[in-house]
Design a protein around this motif. Structure first.
Motif, PDB file in Angstrom:
ATOM      1  N   GLN A   2       0.843  -1.194   0.000  1.00  0.00           N
ATOM      2  CA  GLN A   2       0.000   0.000   0.000  1.00  0.00           C
ATOM      3  C   GLN A   2       0.878   1.243   0.000  1.00  0.00           C
ATOM      4  O   GLN A   2       2.083   1.169   0.206  1.00  0.00           O
ATOM      5  CB  GLN A   2      -0.934   0.003   1.211  1.00  0.00           C
ATOM      6  N   LYS A   3       0.276   2.399  -0.210  1.00  0.00           N
ATOM      7  CA  LYS A   3       1.008   3.659  -0.339  1.00  0.00           C
ATOM      8  C   LYS A   3       1.959   3.902   0.831  1.00  0.00           C
ATOM      9  O   LYS A   3       3.037   4.438   0.651  1.00  0.00           O
ATOM     10  CB  LYS A   3       0.018   4.817  -0.454  1.00  0.00           C
ATOM     11  N   ASP A   4       1.579   3.463   2.041  1.00  0.00           N
ATOM     12  CA  ASP A   4       2.440   3.692   3.202  1.00  0.00           C
ATOM     13  C   ASP A   4       3.710   2.853   3.159  1.00  0.00           C
ATOM     14  O   ASP A   4       4.654   3.107   3.897  1.00  0.00           O
ATOM     15  CB  ASP A   4       1.686   3.437   4.508  1.00  0.00           C
ATOM     16  N   GLY A   5       3.760   1.845   2.272  1.00  0.00           N
ATOM     17  CA  GLY A   5       4.951   1.032   2.075  1.00  0.00           C
ATOM     18  C   GLY A   5       5.246   0.050   3.206  1.00  0.00           C
ATOM     19  O   GLY A   5       6.276  -0.596   3.205  1.00  0.00           O
ATOM     20  N   LYS A   6       4.349  -0.075   4.175  1.00  0.00           N
ATOM     21  CA  LYS A   6       4.588  -0.977   5.298  1.00  0.00           C
ATOM     22  C   LYS A   6       4.641  -2.421   4.818  1.00  0.00           C
ATOM     23  O   LYS A   6       3.820  -2.861   4.034  1.00  0.00           O
ATOM     24  CB  LYS A   6       3.505  -0.814   6.360  1.00  0.00           C
ATOM     25  N   GLN A   7       5.620  -3.148   5.304  1.00  0.00           N
ATOM     26  CA  GLN A   7       5.824  -4.517   4.852  1.00  0.00           C
ATOM     27  C   GLN A   7       4.706  -5.455   5.293  1.00  0.00           C
ATOM     28  O   GLN A   7       4.476  -6.474   4.658  1.00  0.00           O
ATOM     29  CB  GLN A   7       7.174  -5.029   5.354  1.00  0.00           C
ATOM     30  N   ASP A   8       3.962  -5.106   6.367  1.00  0.00           N
ATOM     31  CA  ASP A   8       2.866  -5.978   6.780  1.00  0.00           C
ATOM     32  C   ASP A   8       1.669  -5.870   5.831  1.00  0.00           C
ATOM     33  O   ASP A   8       0.771  -6.685   5.874  1.00  0.00           O
ATOM     34  CB  ASP A   8       2.445  -5.706   8.222  1.00  0.00           C
ATOM     35  N   ASN A   9       1.677  -4.869   4.960  1.00  0.00           N
ATOM     36  CA  ASN A   9       0.628  -4.728   3.957  1.00  0.00           C
ATOM     37  C   ASN A   9       1.021  -5.380   2.634  1.00  0.00           C
ATOM     38  O   ASN A   9       0.298  -5.274   1.663  1.00  0.00           O
ATOM     39  CB  ASN A   9       0.326  -3.248   3.693  1.00  0.00           C
ATOM     40  N   LEU A  10       2.180  -6.037   2.583  1.00  0.00           N
ATOM     41  CA  LEU A  10       2.701  -6.609   1.347  1.00  0.00           C
ATOM     42  C   LEU A  10       1.911  -7.842   0.933  1.00  0.00           C
ATOM     43  O   LEU A  10       1.569  -8.677   1.766  1.00  0.00           O
ATOM     44  CB  LEU A  10       4.168  -6.990   1.562  1.00  0.00           C
ATOM     45  N   LYS A  11       1.576  -7.907  -0.358  1.00  0.00           N
ATOM     46  CA  LYS A  11       0.966  -9.129  -0.902  1.00  0.00           C
ATOM     47  C   LYS A  11       1.609  -9.407  -2.249  1.00  0.00           C
ATOM     48  O   LYS A  11       2.241  -8.540  -2.844  1.00  0.00           O
ATOM     49  CB  LYS A  11      -0.549  -9.002  -1.018  1.00  0.00           C
ATOM     50  N   TRP A  12       1.465 -10.625  -2.732  1.00  0.00           N
ATOM     51  CA  TRP A  12       2.063 -11.023  -3.999  1.00  0.00           C
ATOM     52  C   TRP A  12       0.967 -11.503  -4.931  1.00  0.00           C
ATOM     53  O   TRP A  12       0.023 -12.177  -4.506  1.00  0.00           O
ATOM     54  CB  TRP A  12       3.072 -12.148  -3.768  1.00  0.00           C
ATOM     55  N   VAL A  13       1.071 -11.124  -6.215  1.00  0.00           N
ATOM     56  CA  VAL A  13       0.138 -11.628  -7.234  1.00  0.00           C
ATOM     57  C   VAL A  13       0.943 -12.072  -8.443  1.00  0.00           C
ATOM     58  O   VAL A  13       1.949 -11.450  -8.787  1.00  0.00           O
ATOM     59  CB  VAL A  13      -0.919 -10.587  -7.657  1.00  0.00           C
ATOM     60  N   PRO A  14       0.504 -13.139  -9.124  1.00  0.00           N
ATOM     61  CA  PRO A  14       1.165 -13.558 -10.357  1.00  0.00           C
ATOM     62  C   PRO A  14       1.012 -12.481 -11.430  1.00  0.00           C
ATOM     63  O   PRO A  14       0.041 -11.723 -11.434  1.00  0.00           O
ATOM     64  CB  PRO A  14       0.414 -14.824 -10.756  1.00  0.00           C
ATOM     65  N   SER A  15       1.952 -12.429 -12.354  1.00  0.00           N
ATOM     66  CA  SER A  15       1.934 -11.420 -13.419  1.00  0.00           C
ATOM     67  C   SER A  15       0.615 -11.383 -14.175  1.00  0.00           C
ATOM     68  O   SER A  15       0.102 -10.305 -14.486  1.00  0.00           O
ATOM     69  CB  SER A  15       3.060 -11.675 -14.421  1.00  0.00           C
ATOM     70  N   ASP A  16       0.044 -12.539 -14.469  1.00  0.00           N
ATOM     71  CA  ASP A  16      -1.179 -12.564 -15.275  1.00  0.00           C
ATOM     72  C   ASP A  16      -2.435 -12.171 -14.501  1.00  0.00           C
ATOM     73  O   ASP A  16      -3.511 -12.069 -15.068  1.00  0.00           O
ATOM     74  CB  ASP A  16      -1.369 -13.934 -15.933  1.00  0.00           C
ATOM     75  N   GLU A  17      -2.307 -11.922 -13.210  1.00  0.00           N
ATOM     76  CA  GLU A  17      -3.452 -11.496 -12.395  1.00  0.00           C
ATOM     77  C   GLU A  17      -3.264 -10.072 -11.863  1.00  0.00           C
ATOM     78  O   GLU A  17      -4.009  -9.623 -10.997  1.00  0.00           O
ATOM     79  CB  GLU A  17      -3.647 -12.452 -11.217  1.00  0.00           C
ATOM     80  N   PHE A  18      -2.278  -9.359 -12.381  1.00  0.00           N
ATOM     81  CA  PHE A  18      -1.962  -8.018 -11.881  1.00  0.00           C
ATOM     82  C   PHE A  18      -3.127  -7.072 -12.148  1.00  0.00           C
ATOM     83  O   PHE A  18      -3.506  -6.850 -13.298  1.00  0.00           O
ATOM     84  CB  PHE A  18      -0.686  -7.509 -12.559  1.00  0.00           C
ATOM     85  N   PRO A  19      -3.730  -6.489 -11.085  1.00  0.00           N
ATOM     86  CA  PRO A  19      -4.983  -5.751 -11.256  1.00  0.00           C
ATOM     87  C   PRO A  19      -4.872  -4.229 -11.395  1.00  0.00           C
ATOM     88  O   PRO A  19      -5.882  -3.548 -11.396  1.00  0.00           O
ATOM     89  CB  PRO A  19      -5.714  -6.076  -9.951  1.00  0.00           C
ATOM     90  N   TYR A  20      -3.675  -3.685 -11.518  1.00  0.00           N
ATOM     91  CA  TYR A  20      -3.521  -2.239 -11.435  1.00  0.00           C
ATOM     92  C   TYR A  20      -3.198  -1.585 -12.774  1.00  0.00           C
ATOM     93  O   TYR A  20      -2.662  -2.213 -13.673  1.00  0.00           O
ATOM     94  CB  TYR A  20      -2.426  -1.879 -10.420  1.00  0.00           C
ATOM     95  N   VAL A  21      -3.523  -0.287 -12.857  1.00  0.00           N
ATOM     96  CA  VAL A  21      -3.210   0.552 -14.012  1.00  0.00           C
ATOM     97  C   VAL A  21      -2.080   1.481 -13.590  1.00  0.00           C
ATOM     98  O   VAL A  21      -2.137   2.085 -12.514  1.00  0.00           O
ATOM     99  CB  VAL A  21      -4.440   1.393 -14.424  1.00  0.00           C
TER     100      VAL A  21
END
Length: 155
Positions: free
Chosen positions: A42-61
């Motif tokens: 997330q914008k705050d960059g906190k590592q506890d907010n970190l998640k991983w997604v595969p390249s083909d499921e990347f949901p952002y613009v």
């Protein structure tokens, strides 16, 4: 019912194995650690907010100039400066001003312009404001070209 959300995230290229190592986990036997993907914070960059997604499921613009005005204004409402890649003026950007919903005591110039008394309560609704190429500021409304453009980004 449909919903839309806009949030700013920091994205880092990372394999599934790298992500699991970062979190202190082992890659499960039924998963491929070489899967390419992205670690998302997330914008705050906190590592506890970190998640991983595969390249083909990347949901952002990306916010580097390929948004429409609706997406850009949602970000402006969150405090970001927005601009178009197609604008010719250097240093131009738009901000969202929250206005003065509780009002403020107007000065002589405002009172004279509006036929009020100096010190009267002056209520201002939210508005968009642009920084012009010369550094001055004006209230702003998008032109037809701005409204239909898809080259909006964050400054």
């Amino acid at each position: 019912m449909l919903y839309i959300t806009t949030s700013i995230v920091k994205v880092t290229d990372m394999t599934r194995a790298e992500y699991n190592t970062h979190r202190g986990w082992l890659v499960p036997e039924d998963e491929d650690g070489n899967d390419l993907g992205f670690a998302i914070a997330q914008k705050d960059g906190k590592q506890d907010n970190l998640k991983w997604v595969p390249s083909d499921e990347f949901p952002y613009v990306a916010i580097t100039g390929d948004m429409d005005i609706g997406q850009a204004i949602m970000l402006a409402k969150q405090g970001y400066k927005i601009s178009r890649a197609g604008w010719n003026g250097k240093g131009m950007f738009v901000v969202y001003q929250k206005g003065y919903p509780q009002g403020f005591k107007c000065n002589k110039q405002t009172a004279d312009a509006w036929g009020m008394k100096e010190g009267d309560l002056f209520v201002v609704n939210p508005y968009l404001q642009i920084q012009n190429p010369d550094g001055s500021h004006s209230t702003w409304a998008p032109s037809g070209g701005d409204a239909l453009a898809t080259d909006w980004g964050i400054v």
